[in-house]
Structures are given as structure tokens and as C-alpha cells.
Design a protein around this motif. Sequence first.
Motif, PDB file in Angstrom:
ATOM      1  N   ALA A   8       0.830  -1.207   0.000  1.00 28.88           N
ATOM      2  CA  ALA A   8       0.000   0.000   0.000  1.00 28.88           C
ATOM      3  C   ALA A   8       0.864   1.257   0.000  1.00 28.88           C
ATOM      4  O   ALA A   8       0.550   2.246  -0.685  1.00 28.88           O
ATOM      5  CB  ALA A   8      -0.920  -0.008   1.217  1.00 28.88           C
ATOM      6  N   LEU A   9       1.959   1.222   0.769  1.00 26.63           N
ATOM      7  CA  LEU A   9       2.853   2.375   0.818  1.00 26.63           C
ATOM      8  C   LEU A   9       3.480   2.655  -0.539  1.00 26.63           C
ATOM      9  O   LEU A   9       3.586   3.817  -0.961  1.00 26.63           O
ATOM     10  CB  LEU A   9       3.945   2.135   1.859  1.00 26.63           C
ATOM     11  N   GLN A  10       3.878   1.597  -1.235  1.00 23.11           N
ATOM     12  CA  GLN A  10       4.487   1.777  -2.547  1.00 23.11           C
ATOM     13  C   GLN A  10       3.510   2.406  -3.531  1.00 23.11           C
ATOM     14  O   GLN A  10       3.890   3.284  -4.316  1.00 23.11           O
ATOM     15  CB  GLN A  10       4.966   0.432  -3.086  1.00 23.11           C
ATOM     16  N   ILE A  11       2.258   1.943  -3.486  1.00 24.68           N
ATOM     17  CA  ILE A  11       1.249   2.516  -4.377  1.00 24.68           C
ATOM     18  C   ILE A  11       1.066   3.996  -4.080  1.00 24.68           C
ATOM     19  O   ILE A  11       0.990   4.840  -4.981  1.00 24.68           O
ATOM     20  CB  ILE A  11      -0.081   1.760  -4.237  1.00 24.68           C
ATOM     21  N   ALA A  17       7.834  13.516 -10.581  1.00 17.49           N
ATOM     22  CA  ALA A  17       9.089  12.760 -10.537  1.00 17.49           C
ATOM     23  C   ALA A  17       9.373  12.149 -11.900  1.00 17.49           C
ATOM     24  O   ALA A  17       8.464  11.724 -12.618  1.00 17.49           O
ATOM     25  CB  ALA A  17       9.008  11.669  -9.477  1.00 17.49           C
ATOM     26  N   LYS A  18      10.628  12.099 -12.264  1.00 16.80           N
ATOM     27  CA  LYS A  18      10.993  11.620 -13.588  1.00 16.80           C
ATOM     28  C   LYS A  18      10.656  10.140 -13.781  1.00 16.80           C
ATOM     29  O   LYS A  18      10.135   9.733 -14.814  1.00 16.80           O
ATOM     30  CB  LYS A  18      12.490  11.839 -13.824  1.00 16.80           C
ATOM     31  N   TYR A  19      10.978   9.341 -12.782  1.00 12.88           N
ATOM     32  CA  TYR A  19      10.822   7.893 -12.935  1.00 12.88           C
ATOM     33  C   TYR A  19      10.075   7.328 -11.727  1.00 12.88           C
ATOM     34  O   TYR A  19      10.674   6.708 -10.838  1.00 12.88           O
ATOM     35  CB  TYR A  19      12.193   7.221 -13.074  1.00 12.88           C
ATOM     36  N   PRO A  20       8.759   7.523 -11.654  1.00 18.32           N
ATOM     37  CA  PRO A  20       8.002   7.045 -10.490  1.00 18.32           C
ATOM     38  C   PRO A  20       8.022   5.533 -10.340  1.00 18.32           C
ATOM     39  O   PRO A  20       7.875   5.013  -9.233  1.00 18.32           O
ATOM     40  CB  PRO A  20       6.583   7.564 -10.766  1.00 18.32           C
ATOM     41  N   GLU A  21       8.214   4.802 -11.447  1.00 18.48           N
ATOM     42  CA  GLU A  21       8.233   3.341 -11.362  1.00 18.48           C
ATOM     43  C   GLU A  21       9.410   2.843 -10.531  1.00 18.48           C
ATOM     44  O   GLU A  21       9.384   1.715 -10.020  1.00 18.48           O
ATOM     45  CB  GLU A  21       8.319   2.724 -12.754  1.00 18.48           C
ATOM     46  N   ALA A  22      10.452   3.681 -10.389  1.00 21.24           N
ATOM     47  CA  ALA A  22      11.625   3.266  -9.631  1.00 21.24           C
ATOM     48  C   ALA A  22      11.321   3.103  -8.143  1.00 21.24           C
ATOM     49  O   ALA A  22      12.139   2.550  -7.403  1.00 21.24           O
ATOM     50  CB  ALA A  22      12.758   4.279  -9.816  1.00 21.24           C
ATOM     51  N   LEU A  45       8.823   1.350  -7.043  1.00 20.51           N
ATOM     52  CA  LEU A  45       8.072   0.110  -6.899  1.00 20.51           C
ATOM     53  C   LEU A  45       9.015  -1.073  -6.746  1.00 20.51           C
ATOM     54  O   LEU A  45       9.969  -1.233  -7.522  1.00 20.51           O
ATOM     55  CB  LEU A  45       7.159  -0.106  -8.110  1.00 20.51           C
ATOM     56  N   GLY A  46       8.728  -1.922  -5.763  1.00 18.24           N
ATOM     57  CA  GLY A  46       9.566  -3.089  -5.507  1.00 18.24           C
ATOM     58  C   GLY A  46       9.689  -4.035  -6.683  1.00 18.24           C
ATOM     59  O   GLY A  46      10.782  -4.529  -6.971  1.00 18.24           O
ATOM     60  N   THR A  85      18.330   3.597 -16.288  1.00 11.58           N
ATOM     61  CA  THR A  85      18.533   2.154 -16.282  1.00 11.58           C
ATOM     62  C   THR A  85      18.812   1.681 -14.860  1.00 11.58           C
ATOM     63  O   THR A  85      19.805   2.081 -14.251  1.00 11.58           O
ATOM     64  CB  THR A  85      19.702   1.756 -17.201  1.00 11.58           C
ATOM     65  N   LEU A  86      17.906   0.856 -14.365  1.00 15.47           N
ATOM     66  CA  LEU A  86      18.089   0.244 -13.046  1.00 15.47           C
ATOM     67  C   LEU A  86      18.853  -1.061 -13.247  1.00 15.47           C
ATOM     68  O   LEU A  86      18.322  -2.013 -13.804  1.00 15.47           O
ATOM     69  CB  LEU A  86      16.724  -0.022 -12.402  1.00 15.47           C
ATOM     70  N   THR A  87      20.106  -1.109 -12.819  1.00 19.28           N
ATOM     71  CA  THR A  87      20.955  -2.267 -13.052  1.00 19.28           C
ATOM     72  C   THR A  87      20.842  -3.270 -11.909  1.00 19.28           C
ATOM     73  O   THR A  87      20.361  -2.961 -10.821  1.00 19.28           O
ATOM     74  CB  THR A  87      22.422  -1.837 -13.194  1.00 19.28           C
ATOM     75  N   TRP A  88      21.328  -4.467 -12.173  1.00 22.22           N
ATOM     76  CA  TRP A  88      21.279  -5.508 -11.141  1.00 22.22           C
ATOM     77  C   TRP A  88      22.202  -5.167  -9.974  1.00 22.22           C
ATOM     78  O   TRP A  88      21.918  -5.562  -8.833  1.00 22.22           O
ATOM     79  CB  TRP A  88      21.638  -6.865 -11.738  1.00 22.22           C
TER      80      TRP A  88
END
Length: 329
Positions: free
Chosen positions: A242-245, A256-261, A263-264, A298-301
Motif C-alpha cells: 500500500a505504501l508503494q502505491i 518525478a521523472k521515474y516514479p516506477e523506480a 516500486l519493488g 537504467t536500473l541495473t542488477w
Amino acid sequence: MSLARAETRRLFRRRFTSVILIGVLLILAATVVGSFLSTQKVGPAQVASAKAEAERNYQEAVKMAAEEQQRCLEANPTNAAACQPWTPSQSDFDYTWYMPETFDLRAEYPDMIALLAVVLAAAGFLIGASFVGSEWNSGGMMNLLLWRPRRLQVLGTKLAVLLGWFTGLTLLLGALWTGAFTLIAQLRGTTEKMTPGVWQSFGLTGLRGIALVVVAAALGFALASLGRHTGMAMGALVGLGALQIGVYIMAQLGGAKYPEAWLGPAWIYGWIFKELELPNYNSCNYSSDGNCEPETFTLTWQTAGIGMAIITVLVVGASMWAMRRRDIT
């Protein structure tokens, strides 16, 4: 009897553990059977059939376009320029679109590795939380500490047993999983372009999957130990979702530029598949041909792995600190 052996027996004699593991095996078996039944080997006969289907659809499209143009000319006899319908092209009907579903091991197996890792991670979280949470809730932890008063040793052994067995289980199921889908590819698909480098890539992806399972099991265990109840881990999981949403929505509203970042699942995807490219369409730059070329992150490993490690260390460390400092009764 050693503490580790006793904890192993306690772990696998719990009904909840058996139910979850049976459920995992059923899910995995259903996936394997479904993949086998829904795919088939592609040969010259299937290629010829697909090409014939593509040609048939192309001819039907040409006929329909001609009929549409004729109707338009009849409706506009003095304005033929207005009747310029779409003209079908042979390239618009690629025969590969009409090919039957087949299993390409090189292209599709990474998704299967991710599926296995996510299913086992969920099981690890649930079993880890229940393993220690039930001990606190039933009073078993207090009874255990009467004859083994070293708190950190007891909790650490429980955690080590859980993670050790889940690591071994993941390795075993991973080997069976690989064998099953290799067989499916041989019987119902293709193993073309399977070089040693591809197998090495599969192996590294599998290692990251094992790490995800271990992290999930450790977090479930630690959260339940902190709250001294299985429900603490479950509540934390629901609350985090719920917090992430909420954070995602606020990030979008805040520009924010990248809101998906935030999200877990994005971090899990980046960890398993090595990277995740997130676009920022709000700052879209347009090229000369009018196509959108947005900024990307780019979110890297490596980044995802550091984040997972920090969270795991903090949560597990907090559970160890609470075990040492808090009253047991």
C-alpha cells in the motif's frame, strides 16, 4: 541432538511448511505440463501452412480493399480523389505471425527462471515468517530458551537452517526445472543457438534467483521475529504494498521523472534480468521524424542488489538486536 538438527525437524514437521511446499510443486508441475501441451515442434509442414495462411489473408485483404474502393467510387462518382483506400502489401502479412506456438529455450527460458525464483521467494517468505512466528506465538521460543539460553545462537541457528534448506531446495528444483524445459524444447520447440555463453547466462540468472529466494525467506523470518507473530510479516508485506502505491501516485503527481523506480517489482525485475530501462515520457525529445525519444534511467542488477542487501541487513539486524535486548516473556 544438535540445535540445527532439532530446528530442521521442527521446520519440516510443521503442517504449514508441507502445505506451502506441496502448493509450490503443484504450481511448477502445472506450468511444465501447460508449456508442454501448448507448444509444438515446428517443421516444414508448419512453415508451409503458415505461409499459405498468410497468403490467404493477404488475398482477402486485397479483395476487401478493392470492394471498399468500388463502394466509395459509387458513392462519390464526381470525386474519385476522395477514394484512396489502404492498399495491402505482402510485407503486412508475415508468415511467422501464423506459426504455431513453439518453445524457444534460448529466448524463453529466462522468463521461466524468473517464475521459479518468484514462486520460491513467496514460499520462502511465508514459511520463514511462520517458522519463527509460530514459535513466539505458542510460547515455544520461551521453552527453547530455558535449556538453550543463548538467544542469538538460537535465533541465528533457526535462520541458518531456514536459509540453508531453501538454498538447497532452490538448487534442486532449479536443476529439475532446467531439465524439464530443456526436454520440452527438444520435443516441442527448439534448442538452436544454445552456446556455452547462453548456458553461463542462465546460470548467473539462476544464482540471482537463489539470492532473491534467500532474501525473501530472511525478511519473512526477521519481520515475524520482530513482531513475535506471523501476522507481523504479513501485515508488513501488505503495508509495504500500500505504501508503494501511495508513493508511486505522489511521485507521479509531484512530477518525478521515474516514479516506477519506487516500486519493488521494478527492483526485482532489474535484479533478475540484469537491468530495467525506465522511460520519462514527460521530458520527451522529438527526433526529426517525429518519433518520441524520452530520457531513460537504467536500473541495473548491481543497484538492485545493493538495495536488497541494505534492506536485508537492516531488517535482520533489527531482529537480532530485538532478540538480545527485549524481554522474552
